[in-house]
Write a protein that holds these residues in place. Sequence first.
Motif, PDB file in Angstrom:
ATOM      1  N   GLU A 140      50.709  51.725  41.389  1.00 22.15           N
ATOM      2  CA  GLU A 140      49.593  51.216  40.655  1.00 22.15           C
ATOM      3  C   GLU A 140      49.979  51.237  39.208  1.00 22.15           C
ATOM      4  O   GLU A 140      50.446  52.600  38.761  1.00 22.15           O
ATOM      5  CB  GLU A 140      48.218  52.020  40.738  1.00 22.15           C
ATOM      6  CG  GLU A 140      47.139  51.702  39.996  1.00 22.15           C
ATOM      7  CD  GLU A 140      46.851  52.662  38.812  1.00 22.15           C
ATOM      8  OE1 GLU A 140      45.903  52.584  38.092  1.00 22.15           O
ATOM      9  OE2 GLU A 140      47.535  53.737  38.894  1.00 22.15           O
ATOM     10  N   SER A 170      38.672  46.089  40.075  1.00 24.24           N
ATOM     11  CA  SER A 170      37.836  47.130  40.666  1.00 24.24           C
ATOM     12  C   SER A 170      36.390  46.990  41.064  1.00 24.24           C
ATOM     13  O   SER A 170      36.118  47.418  41.981  1.00 24.24           O
ATOM     14  CB  SER A 170      37.860  48.538  39.639  1.00 24.24           C
ATOM     15  OG  SER A 170      39.283  49.031  39.265  1.00 24.24           O
ATOM     16  N   TYR A 173      35.654  46.092  44.653  1.00 25.16           N
ATOM     17  CA  TYR A 173      35.733  47.307  45.556  1.00 25.16           C
ATOM     18  C   TYR A 173      34.631  48.132  45.423  1.00 25.16           C
ATOM     19  O   TYR A 173      34.782  49.282  45.621  1.00 25.16           O
ATOM     20  CB  TYR A 173      37.028  47.622  45.743  1.00 25.16           C
ATOM     21  CG  TYR A 173      38.095  46.575  45.959  1.00 25.16           C
ATOM     22  CD1 TYR A 173      38.411  46.100  47.273  1.00 25.16           C
ATOM     23  CD2 TYR A 173      38.689  45.798  44.873  1.00 25.16           C
ATOM     24  CE1 TYR A 173      39.384  45.103  47.323  1.00 25.16           C
ATOM     25  CE2 TYR A 173      39.510  44.928  45.023  1.00 25.16           C
ATOM     26  CZ  TYR A 173      39.930  44.534  46.527  1.00 25.16           C
ATOM     27  OH  TYR A 173      40.654  43.424  46.800  1.00 25.16           O
ATOM     28  N   VAL A 175      33.498  49.693  42.532  1.00 25.27           N
ATOM     29  CA  VAL A 175      33.603  50.465  41.526  1.00 25.27           C
ATOM     30  C   VAL A 175      32.689  49.903  40.053  1.00 25.27           C
ATOM     31  O   VAL A 175      32.672  48.451  39.969  1.00 25.27           O
ATOM     32  CB  VAL A 175      34.971  50.647  40.959  1.00 25.27           C
ATOM     33  CG1 VAL A 175      35.108  51.400  39.536  1.00 25.27           C
ATOM     34  CG2 VAL A 175      35.915  50.919  42.073  1.00 25.27           C
ATOM     35  N   ARG A 179      37.729  47.303  35.520  1.00 19.80           N
ATOM     36  CA  ARG A 179      39.299  47.931  35.301  1.00 19.80           C
ATOM     37  C   ARG A 179      40.059  46.928  36.051  1.00 19.80           C
ATOM     38  O   ARG A 179      39.911  46.794  37.472  1.00 19.80           O
ATOM     39  CB  ARG A 179      39.525  49.208  35.831  1.00 19.80           C
ATOM     40  CG  ARG A 179      40.574  49.764  35.471  1.00 19.80           C
ATOM     41  CD  ARG A 179      40.553  51.306  36.305  1.00 19.80           C
ATOM     42  NE  ARG A 179      41.502  52.190  35.612  1.00 19.80           N
ATOM     43  CZ  ARG A 179      41.270  53.163  34.678  1.00 19.80           C
ATOM     44  NH1 ARG A 179      39.979  53.096  33.922  1.00 19.80           N
ATOM     45  NH2 ARG A 179      42.313  54.085  34.221  1.00 19.80           N
ATOM     46  N   GLN A 180      41.230  46.368  35.673  1.00 18.00           N
ATOM     47  CA  GLN A 180      42.064  45.653  36.482  1.00 18.00           C
ATOM     48  C   GLN A 180      43.294  46.408  36.479  1.00 18.00           C
ATOM     49  O   GLN A 180      43.708  47.112  35.510  1.00 18.00           O
ATOM     50  CB  GLN A 180      42.163  44.334  35.744  1.00 18.00           C
ATOM     51  CG  GLN A 180      41.079  43.453  35.909  1.00 18.00           C
ATOM     52  CD  GLN A 180      41.493  41.868  35.375  1.00 18.00           C
ATOM     53  OE1 GLN A 180      42.234  41.799  34.498  1.00 18.00           O
ATOM     54  NE2 GLN A 180      41.007  40.833  36.220  1.00 18.00           N
ATOM     55  N   ARG A 181      44.137  46.411  37.558  1.00 16.02           N
ATOM     56  CA  ARG A 181      45.375  47.012  37.769  1.00 16.02           C
ATOM     57  C   ARG A 181      46.175  46.209  38.654  1.00 16.02           C
ATOM     58  O   ARG A 181      45.854  45.460  39.224  1.00 16.02           O
ATOM     59  CB  ARG A 181      44.884  48.454  38.623  1.00 16.02           C
ATOM     60  CG  ARG A 181      44.672  49.717  37.659  1.00 16.02           C
ATOM     61  CD  ARG A 181      45.564  49.904  36.516  1.00 16.02           C
ATOM     62  NE  ARG A 181      45.047  50.854  35.556  1.00 16.02           N
ATOM     63  CZ  ARG A 181      44.291  50.697  34.636  1.00 16.02           C
ATOM     64  NH1 ARG A 181      44.219  49.523  34.208  1.00 16.02           N
ATOM     65  NH2 ARG A 181      44.196  51.542  33.707  1.00 16.02           N
ATOM     66  N   THR A 310      36.798  49.187  31.039  1.00 16.91           N
ATOM     67  CA  THR A 310      37.783  49.923  31.435  1.00 16.91           C
ATOM     68  C   THR A 310      37.430  51.231  30.935  1.00 16.91           C
ATOM     69  O   THR A 310      37.443  51.542  29.780  1.00 16.91           O
ATOM     70  CB  THR A 310      39.053  49.596  31.396  1.00 16.91           C
ATOM     71  OG1 THR A 310      39.503  48.298  31.891  1.00 16.91           O
ATOM     72  CG2 THR A 310      40.396  50.765  31.840  1.00 16.91           C
ATOM     73  N   GLN A 344      34.249  55.875  37.544  1.00 17.88           N
ATOM     74  CA  GLN A 344      35.632  55.945  37.993  1.00 17.88           C
ATOM     75  C   GLN A 344      35.447  56.059  39.524  1.00 17.88           C
ATOM     76  O   GLN A 344      36.437  56.219  40.227  1.00 17.88           O
ATOM     77  CB  GLN A 344      36.354  56.901  37.513  1.00 17.88           C
ATOM     78  CG  GLN A 344      37.090  56.608  36.133  1.00 17.88           C
ATOM     79  CD  GLN A 344      38.227  55.707  36.014  1.00 17.88           C
ATOM     80  OE1 GLN A 344      38.056  54.389  36.709  1.00 17.88           O
ATOM     81  NE2 GLN A 344      39.409  56.019  35.846  1.00 17.88           N
ATOM     82  N   VAL A 367      43.330  56.341  38.822  1.00 16.60           N
ATOM     83  CA  VAL A 367      42.849  55.006  39.653  1.00 16.60           C
ATOM     84  C   VAL A 367      41.493  55.268  40.329  1.00 16.60           C
ATOM     85  O   VAL A 367      41.175  56.269  40.847  1.00 16.60           O
ATOM     86  CB  VAL A 367      44.061  54.731  40.869  1.00 16.60           C
ATOM     87  CG1 VAL A 367      43.916  55.967  41.919  1.00 16.60           C
ATOM     88  CG2 VAL A 367      43.484  53.560  41.618  1.00 16.60           C
ATOM     89  N   PRO A 368      40.544  54.352  40.165  1.00 21.13           N
ATOM     90  CA  PRO A 368      39.320  54.525  40.505  1.00 21.13           C
ATOM     91  C   PRO A 368      39.066  54.604  41.942  1.00 21.13           C
ATOM     92  O   PRO A 368      40.088  54.195  42.855  1.00 21.13           O
ATOM     93  CB  PRO A 368      38.481  53.176  40.433  1.00 21.13           C
ATOM     94  CG  PRO A 368      39.237  52.614  39.177  1.00 21.13           C
ATOM     95  CD  PRO A 368      40.794  53.157  39.480  1.00 21.13           C
ATOM     96  N   LEU A 371      38.563  52.063  44.719  1.00 23.20           N
ATOM     97  CA  LEU A 371      39.821  51.046  44.627  1.00 23.20           C
ATOM     98  C   LEU A 371      41.017  51.660  45.401  1.00 23.20           C
ATOM     99  O   LEU A 371      41.749  51.005  46.270  1.00 23.20           O
ATOM    100  CB  LEU A 371      40.340  50.731  43.290  1.00 23.20           C
ATOM    101  CG  LEU A 371      41.495  49.815  43.121  1.00 23.20           C
ATOM    102  CD1 LEU A 371      41.290  48.698  43.701  1.00 23.20           C
ATOM    103  CD2 LEU A 371      41.860  49.501  41.665  1.00 23.20           C
TER     104      LEU A 371
END
Length: 398
Positions: A140, A170, A173, A175, A179-181, A310, A344, A367-368, A371
């Motif tokens: 990630e 995120s 799922y 969250v 937030r994008q990862r 984020t 988070q 990382v959340p 996620l």
Amino acid sequence: MSGQIMAVDHFAGGGGWSVACRWLGIVEYGVEIMPAAIRTRSANGFRTIYRDVWSGLFHPSLVPTHRLYIASPPCQTFSLAGNGEGREALGDVFQAIDDHRYEDPARLFELTKMLDPRTALVLTPLAHIWQHRPELVALEQVPQVLPVWHAIAAVLRTIGYSAWVGILSSEMYGVPQTRQRAILMARLDGVAEPPTPTHSRYYPLEPHRLDPDVAPWISMADALGWGMTARPSLTVTSGGAETGGYEPFPTNARAAMEKAQRRGDWLIGNQDSQLGATRKRRHSRPVNAPSGTLTATSRSWKWADRPATTIAADPRITAREHHEHGEQSKTALTLTRDEASTLQSFPADHIWRGSKTKQFLQIGNAVPCLLAFAILSALIAPPRQRNGWEDVFAEVAL
């Protein structure tokens, strides 16, 4: 997949992946260098086996047998919020992959003298995988690292892995945050595939649009308990309209809501008036009635009727238009530690250690949890068997 899964988690931090592993019954061994994060891990019952990822690369005997490998290497130099050294050094990173430096820890370590050491760390996961060949892999990073993940995936396919690389959002799922990862998932025993979304994507230009057959995205207000989720939530504005556009959340609205809850009703601002020092016409309304608009005089606000932007290593969240353009907003909402932790998706009883600054750093770097849970759930599920054509098409897609 039968039997208990052992995992090694590099750059484990305060526990985003660790919490997900616990939820799934995975035995996780973390590697973390920050003293405050190690104390956080210990306080929550997480194992930290050694501190420096280089120690494991130079001394493989330190690394326990594991089927799952997880890594979230430092992102500061790649992030838009950082100085950008990593983006400028992408050519050097790709050259290091082409030179097969990951096959020799000593040669890879030389990059720490040539580049920002944190930039060089982005290739340590590939070196670890090359050494230990774990059955399952989850990496990630910030979206800017996606090209590096693609390059690593190409190497992994040459040694038998199926690999998937992409951006996960995120809020899809569960969250309460957009937030994008950049995620890399790989496996030796079948086809690596991303997790199926459980919630709708958030569409900033169409905030009322929802994806079919999944749950709605979770708003910041609902996650933090500001939205009175058991009944119609307040439309929270700072002098804005009740419908249409984005509706900002005033900094002092939380206190007003709590006060109203104690009285058993909400304070509803008169929508037709401009609230100021001399104009405060208000009336109360029962909480089981459709809500009106809560207004406030504060200039600091946050849109509470959508997912948060984020969460960074900072107690502030800025308005979306400032956040997306990398600007420092004067309208930032200051969160408490526990509120940032909730956004988070950490459990309410998660323990944080270290100074306030270090605690927010751990929260922002994590990382959340939800996620991570989705990614790991997809990895440990029985895989779809692959065929040769899928590997060919995967290479062509690069």
